[in-house]
Design an enzyme around this catalytic site. Structure first.
Site, short mmCIF file in Angstrom:
data_model
loop_
_atom_site.label_atom_id
_atom_site.label_comp_id
_atom_site.label_asym_id
_atom_site.label_seq_id
_atom_site.Cartn_x
_atom_site.Cartn_y
_atom_site.Cartn_z
N ASP A 1 16.47 -11.50 -3.20
CA ASP A 1 17.78 -11.27 -3.79
C ASP A 1 18.37 -9.91 -3.41
O ASP A 1 19.60 -9.75 -3.43
CB ASP A 1 17.72 -11.39 -5.32
CG ASP A 1 17.72 -12.84 -5.78
OD1 ASP A 1 17.87 -13.74 -4.94
OD2 ASP A 1 17.54 -13.07 -6.99
N GLU B 1 -6.54 -12.31 6.02
CA GLU B 1 -7.25 -11.04 6.16
C GLU B 1 -8.56 -10.96 5.37
O GLU B 1 -9.02 -9.88 5.01
CB GLU B 1 -6.33 -9.88 5.76
CG GLU B 1 -5.59 -10.07 4.47
CD GLU B 1 -4.60 -8.96 4.19
OE1 GLU B 1 -4.69 -7.90 4.83
OE2 GLU B 1 -3.73 -9.15 3.31
N ASP C 1 -8.62 -5.30 6.50
CA ASP C 1 -9.22 -6.08 5.41
C ASP C 1 -10.16 -7.16 5.93
O ASP C 1 -11.21 -7.42 5.33
CB ASP C 1 -8.12 -6.71 4.56
CG ASP C 1 -7.49 -5.72 3.60
OD1 ASP C 1 -8.18 -5.29 2.66
OD2 ASP C 1 -6.33 -5.35 3.81
N HIS D 1 0.80 -1.22 0.00
CA HIS D 1 0.00 0.00 0.00
C HIS D 1 0.84 1.28 0.00
O HIS D 1 0.31 2.35 0.26
CB HIS D 1 -0.93 0.01 1.22
CG HIS D 1 -2.01 -1.03 1.15
ND1 HIS D 1 -2.91 -1.12 0.12
CD2 HIS D 1 -2.32 -2.05 2.00
CE1 HIS D 1 -3.73 -2.13 0.32
NE2 HIS D 1 -3.39 -2.72 1.45
N ARG E 1 6.98 -6.45 3.12
CA ARG E 1 5.67 -6.96 2.66
C ARG E 1 5.61 -6.79 1.14
O ARG E 1 5.65 -5.68 0.63
CB ARG E 1 4.50 -6.22 3.31
CG ARG E 1 3.17 -6.74 2.75
CD ARG E 1 1.98 -6.38 3.58
NE ARG E 1 1.61 -4.98 3.53
CZ ARG E 1 0.45 -4.50 4.01
NH1 ARG E 1 -0.43 -5.32 4.58
NH2 ARG E 1 0.19 -3.21 3.94
#
Length: 258
Positions: free
Chosen positions: A87, A152, A178, A48, A73
């Site tokens: 990576d 969620e 959510d 977000h 996230r």
């Protein structure tokens, strides 16, 4: 030289409770500042917030040497973005909107090298292996990756026990906003029905032996979550800290003029 030990994963394995902060400003400079604030972990939000792989990398660099462990996230549970995030140096990732055990299983595989998974073998040119100088990174990496999944929505909640049965999932994070929306309580995470649902989910996660996590700035809900067994808890958000402090100072001095 093996992959470095993941201190966040070790601490969860040792039964510790860890407090963190959500980072949404998406800048290396602010990440460097937050890394000096004293949180156990800091989450770089790729879902977000206006982050891409380069800004995520920049924040990882800014947090190098910090006592705050970086968690990334990813925006979606796809192998290609998980590969890129790992990576550039992430050892702990959080994946949103996990709904089934099958999805969780594939996420575990995306975090592991063949033959145990599907992670692409490109560490020799990646930041994660100090650009090839960490010669034994590949054979030792899997054990140091910490996979956290977010439950969620109603489907994920209905399948929570199955998700908890997946080996390789280290923790399950309940997404209050959510989840509340999915259950018909949009914007009402503190509604008594939602509080009961959230805390029950945390207890189920804790009872399974996996680590339970949540984000809430509310002191009462933080304590209730801890009492229910939560062990990685985000207690603040960088944007809220900046905005609320700024508003408080502005209001304090503007009120003195009247």
């Amino acid at each position: 030289m093996p992959a470095p030990q993941n201190p966040f994963k070790k601490s969860l394995g040792d039964g510790q409770t860890l407090f963190g902060c959500w980072m949404s400003i998406a800048e290396g400079y602010t990440a460097e500042i937050m890394g000096r604030a004293g949180f156990d972990w800091l989450l770089i939000d790729g879902e977000h917030s206006p982050n891409d792989i380069r800004s995520i990398r920049d924040q990882m660099v800014a947090l190098e040497g910090s006592d705050s462990h970086p968690i990334v996230r990813v925006p979606i549970g796809e192998a290609w973005i998980i590969k890129q995030v790992l990576d550039v140096g992430a050892q702990t990732i959080l994946v949103p909107m996990v709904e089934t055990a099958e999805q969780a299983y594939e996420l575990v595989r995306a975090c592991r090298y063949p033959p145990n998974g599907t992670r692409g073998v490109g560490y020799a040119v990646g930041r994660v292996s100090d650009f090839g100088q960490m010669e034994n990174y590949g054979p030792t990496a899997d054990d140091q990756i910490c996979l956290l999944v977010q439950v969620e929505n109603k489907t994920g909640l209905d399948n929570l026990d199955d998700i908890l049965s997946v080996e390789g999932v280290d923790g399950v994070f309940i997404g209050p906003a959510d989840l509340s929306a999915s259950l018909g309580y949009l914007g009402q995470t503190m509604h008594p029905d939602m509080q009961k649902t959230i805390l029950d989910a945390i207890r189920r996660i804790s009872d399974s032996g996996k680590a339970a996590g949540i984000l809430t700035p509310d002191d009462g809900m933080i304590q209730s979550s801890l009492d229910a067994g939560a062990r990685f808890v985000a207690v603040a958000m960088d944007i809220a800290l900046l905005l609320n402090t700024g508003k408080a100072v502005a209001t304090k001095w503007k009120d003195k003029k009247s």
